[in-house]
Design a protein around this motif. Structure first.
Motif, PDB file in Angstrom:
ATOM      1  N   TRP A  68       1.021   8.784  -2.222  1.00  0.00           N
ATOM      2  CA  TRP A  68       0.985   9.423  -3.546  1.00  0.00           C
ATOM      3  C   TRP A  68       2.265  10.193  -3.854  1.00  0.00           C
TER       4      TRP A  68
ATOM      5  N   PRO B 135      -9.664   4.030   1.025  1.00  0.00           N
ATOM      6  CA  PRO B 135      -9.658   3.322   2.303  1.00  0.00           C
ATOM      7  C   PRO B 135     -10.284   1.928   2.251  1.00  0.00           C
TER       8      PRO B 135
ATOM      9  N   PHE C 179       4.135  18.465   5.663  1.00  0.00           N
ATOM     10  CA  PHE C 179       4.015  18.018   4.273  1.00  0.00           C
ATOM     11  C   PHE C 179       3.743  19.177   3.320  1.00  0.00           C
TER      12      PHE C 179
ATOM     13  N   PRO D 145      -1.849   1.433  -5.058  1.00  0.00           N
ATOM     14  CA  PRO D 145      -1.309   2.790  -5.012  1.00  0.00           C
ATOM     15  C   PRO D 145      -2.380   3.759  -4.514  1.00  0.00           C
ATOM     16  N   SER D 146      -1.954   4.936  -4.157  1.00  0.00           N
ATOM     17  CA  SER D 146      -2.918   5.945  -3.714  1.00  0.00           C
ATOM     18  C   SER D 146      -3.879   6.276  -4.849  1.00  0.00           C
TER      19      SER D 146
ATOM     20  N   PHE E 256      16.432   1.625   5.392  1.00  0.00           N
ATOM     21  CA  PHE E 256      15.738   2.881   5.672  1.00  0.00           C
ATOM     22  C   PHE E 256      14.444   2.545   6.405  1.00  0.00           C
TER      23      PHE E 256
ATOM     24  N   ILE F 242       0.872  -1.186   0.000  1.00  0.00           N
ATOM     25  CA  ILE F 242       0.000   0.000   0.000  1.00  0.00           C
ATOM     26  C   ILE F 242       0.903   1.227   0.000  1.00  0.00           C
TER      27      ILE F 242
ATOM     28  N   PHE G 213       8.426   4.107  -4.461  1.00  0.00           N
ATOM     29  CA  PHE G 213       7.896   3.025  -3.619  1.00  0.00           C
ATOM     30  C   PHE G 213       7.882   1.694  -4.378  1.00  0.00           C
TER      31      PHE G 213
HETATM   32  P1  NAD Z   1      -2.231   8.183   3.629  1.00  0.00           P
HETATM   33  O1  NAD Z   1      -1.972   7.545   4.929  1.00  0.00           O
HETATM   34  O2  NAD Z   1      -3.362   9.103   3.476  1.00  0.00           O
HETATM   35  O3  NAD Z   1      -2.420   7.056   2.486  1.00  0.00           O
HETATM   36  C1  NAD Z   1      -1.455   6.064   2.259  1.00  0.00           C
HETATM   37  C2  NAD Z   1      -2.100   4.898   1.529  1.00  0.00           C
HETATM   38  O4  NAD Z   1      -3.027   4.261   2.402  1.00  0.00           O
HETATM   39  C3  NAD Z   1      -2.884   5.289   0.290  1.00  0.00           C
HETATM   40  O5  NAD Z   1      -2.705   4.315  -0.706  1.00  0.00           O
HETATM   41  C4  NAD Z   1      -4.309   5.283   0.791  1.00  0.00           C
HETATM   42  O6  NAD Z   1      -5.272   5.080  -0.214  1.00  0.00           O
HETATM   43  C5  NAD Z   1      -4.263   4.102   1.724  1.00  0.00           C
HETATM   44  N1  NAD Z   1      -5.350   4.024   2.699  1.00  0.00           N
HETATM   45  C6  NAD Z   1      -6.219   4.985   3.079  1.00  0.00           C
HETATM   46  N2  NAD Z   1      -7.050   4.503   4.034  1.00  0.00           N
HETATM   47  C7  NAD Z   1      -6.692   3.223   4.254  1.00  0.00           C
HETATM   48  C8  NAD Z   1      -7.173   2.196   5.119  1.00  0.00           C
HETATM   49  N3  NAD Z   1      -8.203   2.391   5.953  1.00  0.00           N
HETATM   50  N4  NAD Z   1      -6.555   0.996   5.096  1.00  0.00           N
HETATM   51  C9  NAD Z   1      -5.502   0.771   4.291  1.00  0.00           C
HETATM   52  N5  NAD Z   1      -5.008   1.703   3.430  1.00  0.00           N
HETATM   53  C10 NAD Z   1      -5.609   2.915   3.412  1.00  0.00           C
HETATM   54  O7  NAD Z   1      -0.854   8.902   3.241  1.00  0.00           O
HETATM   55  P2  NAD Z   1      -0.561   9.824   1.994  1.00  0.00           P
HETATM   56  O8  NAD Z   1      -1.222  11.143   2.165  1.00  0.00           O
HETATM   57  O9  NAD Z   1      -0.825   9.061   0.743  1.00  0.00           O
HETATM   58  O10 NAD Z   1       1.025  10.001   2.114  1.00  0.00           O
HETATM   59  C11 NAD Z   1       1.623  10.913   2.955  1.00  0.00           C
HETATM   60  C12 NAD Z   1       2.121  10.220   4.199  1.00  0.00           C
HETATM   61  O11 NAD Z   1       2.985   9.140   3.858  1.00  0.00           O
HETATM   62  C13 NAD Z   1       2.969  11.151   5.071  1.00  0.00           C
HETATM   63  O12 NAD Z   1       2.677  10.939   6.423  1.00  0.00           O
HETATM   64  C14 NAD Z   1       4.385  10.706   4.743  1.00  0.00           C
HETATM   65  O13 NAD Z   1       5.335  11.009   5.724  1.00  0.00           O
HETATM   66  C15 NAD Z   1       4.214   9.247   4.577  1.00  0.00           C
HETATM   67  N6  NAD Z   1       5.323   8.694   3.799  1.00  0.00           N
HETATM   68  C16 NAD Z   1       6.259   7.904   4.441  1.00  0.00           C
HETATM   69  C17 NAD Z   1       7.354   7.414   3.731  1.00  0.00           C
HETATM   70  C18 NAD Z   1       8.389   6.549   4.390  1.00  0.00           C
HETATM   71  O14 NAD Z   1       9.129   5.854   3.686  1.00  0.00           O
HETATM   72  N7  NAD Z   1       8.521   6.568   5.708  1.00  0.00           N
HETATM   73  C19 NAD Z   1       7.487   7.730   2.382  1.00  0.00           C
HETATM   74  C20 NAD Z   1       6.528   8.532   1.786  1.00  0.00           C
HETATM   75  C21 NAD Z   1       5.445   9.002   2.488  1.00  0.00           C
END
Ligand code: NAD
Length: 498
Positions: free
Chosen positions: A159, A216, A396, A184-185, A460, A156, A165
């Motif tokens: 975006w 979600p 962000f 993916p998102s 990482f 999962i 990823f």
């Molecule tokens: P998000 O948590 O909103 O979404 C991430 C993914 O989860 C998406 O594919 C989304 O559709 C999915 N999702 C949403 N609801 C879900 C559910 N109930 N169950 C399972 N999956 C669900 O995050 P975002 O806005 O897409 O990304 C930004 C966040 O990601 C920031 O907090 C950022 O720091 C983090 N991030 C972390 C890394 C890392 O390697 N540590 C890298 C990039 C981004």
């Protein structure tokens, strides 16, 4: 006049790719894709529901004996081929990345080649998945271990860097012998889908890589699916909690790559010519501040604060916010209107509450080409209170918070005053101090006097609420393997031939 996208650059329809077949009109419905540069509709995303997730998991299981059945050298060569295919299709993937999440070309152009490095690296592991032989006791005999794939794993992703990823997750998952269902998102699924299509063209068997854009509901369906052996998740902390809850039903192992609030420590003996451009770039410019490991908290020794502030201002003034397709643009739009409003709200509250003083930025363009896009001007806040919302919450967006310290001890205390623990940078010529600090900072990646660009060969991942599990290096491969022990009882003596 609003920004336009280049002619013919429409994203059109994002469908699902399951078992080598394209699907539309899904049970999850569909949503419009909006281009962050101008807020206009630029595509339609079909969304997976539980039914499509289930179908993808079943197709992946059907493909699993095929993928596992290949000898390691054949898998190695196919994974290496995927890395080359990313490079061969780089121009198209760069354009898609810019369109799907508004990444400036300058950032987007790095994505396919970076992902390719991960495929090249993990191709090298595909024929080196080994077990161990261990002496048992008290029984006599032999123990050996088998490092086995989970079969089907769920991925999962966020975006903000979809191709990155793909490199970090799909390459090691395949090298370990797994088939994958990638969700993916829903905000930026296009490069993931194009990658999966490229993989089919490159000879990866149907069903090995399945892509189910969705929101979600799809994420929850994948997280709780009994046919999924493990979930590797990249996203925010609140969503990670949903994933943990959904996975509990099947006691599913998880790897969680979450948010960050990374500190950048600058000591009086640091090489500022090198440290400041890096601090500003990775503090607020890279990915327009939308990166998990952005160095959003700059901790400066009080004796050099004024000089550092002047240098930061000069550096940030060189950044150009603008059209993501322009090669000159450093800072692009944020992903959504809601994101833009959230970031502006955080800045406003910091100012109003006295949590920091605004040095530059803090606003959005309200007229001209950029007014309809979701831009926030690069923002620097000084004298930030380390306990305040702006210093504690992941923003962000292109926002850098500057704080001061008077001793290494205080620097460590401020740096560790965060529920996150993804990365931390140290800038000093005193290497004894640097090594000591590296051991005291609560973060998964420490960089001393530079940046490793998150090498595929290095693990990482996070401490604290930045998550658990690792991507990169041997640790990243082991996330996608589980260990089976086999015991063979051996008699004390050789059998009597008579
Ligand atoms: P998000 O948590 O909103 O979404 C991430 C993914 O989860 C998406 O594919 C989304 O559709 C999915 N999702 C949403 N609801 C879900 C559910 N109930 N169950 C399972 N999956 C669900 O995050 P975002 O806005 O897409 O990304 C930004 C966040 O990601 C920031 O907090 C950022 O720091 C983090 N991030 C972390 C890394 C890392 O390697 N540590 C890298 C990039 C981004």
């Amino acid at each position: 006049m609003a920004l336009t996208v280049p002619a013919g650059a429409d994203l059109a329809e994002a469908r699902l790719l399951i078992g080598g077949e394209w699907l539309r009109d899904t049970t999850g419905g569909a949503q419009e894709h909006l281009y962050p540069g101008n807020g206009r509709v630029n595509g339609l995303v079909h969304l997976a529901g539980a039914a499509e997730v289930d179908l993808a998991v079943r197709r992946a299981h059907e493909a699993s004996p095929v993928w596992r059945g290949l000898t390691p050298d054949v898998r190695r060569d196919l994974i290496a081929r995927l890395g080359r295919a990313l490079l061969e299709n780089a121009d198209e993937l760069i354009r898609i990345t810019t369109l799907e999440m508004g990444a400036p070309h300058r950032f987007a152009q790095w994505n396919p080649s970076y992902a390719a490095q991960w495929f090249a690296y993990y191709a090298g592991w595909a024929d080196k998945v080994e077990g161990t032989v261990n002496p048992p006791f008290p029984a006599r005999g032999m123990n050996y271990t088998l490092a086995e794939p989970y079969g089907v794993v769920g991925l999962i992703t966020a975006w903000n860097a979809p191709l990155v990823f793909i490199g970090m997750k799909i390459a090691p998952a395949l090298a370990a012998g797994n088939c994958v269902v990638l969700k993916p998102s829903e905000l930026a699924p296009y490069s993931s889908l194009r990658f999966a299509e490229i993989a089919l063209e490159a000879g990866v068997p149907e069903g090995v890589i399945n892509v189910v854009p969705g929101g979600p509901d799809a994420g929850a369906a994948l997280s709780q699916h009994p046919g999924v052996g493990k979930i590797s998740f990249t996203g925010s902390v609140p969503t990670a909690r949903r994933v943990i809850e959904a996975s509990a039903a099947t006691i599913k192992p998880l790897a969680l790559e979450l948010g960050g609030k990374s500190a950048n420590l600058i000591f009086p003996d640091a090489d500022l010519d090198q440290a400041i451009p890096l601090a500003a770039t990775f503090g607020l410019a890279a990915m327009s501040g939308q990166g998990c490991a952005c160095l959003t908290r700059m901790l400066v020794h009080e004796s050099i604060h004024d000089e550092v502030l002047e240098r930061v201002k000069a550096q940030v003034s060189t950044y150009k916010m603008g059209d993501p397709f322009s090669e000159e643009t450093t800072i692009g739009p944020l992903i959504t209107r809601a994101s833009q409003e959230r970031v502006l709200g955080l800045i406003e509250r910091a100012e109003q509450s006295g949590a920091g003083s605004l040095v530059m930025g803090g606003t959005r363009p309200t007229d001209g080409d950029l007014a309809d896009g979701w831009f926030v001007r690069p923002t620097v806040l000084d004298d930030v209170d380390p306990d305040s919302e702006i210093a504690q919450e992941e923003i962000f967006g292109p926002v850098l918070s500057i704080m001061t310290f008077s001793s290494p001890e205080q620097a460590v205390q401020i740096a560790n005053n965060s529920r996150f623990g993804l990365a931390a940078n140290i800038n000093t010529r005193d290497l004894s101090l640097a090594h000591l600090l590296a051991s005291r900072l609560d973060a998964g990646s420490i960089r001393i006097n530079g940046h490793n660009g998150m090498s595929a060969s290095a693990p990482f991942g996070g401490y604290g609420e930045s998550g658990y599990g690792r991507e990169g290096g041997r640790a990243g491969l082991e996330e996608f393997l589980h260990i089976k022990n086999v015991f063979i009882a051996l008699p004390d003596t050789l059998p009597d031939p008579s």
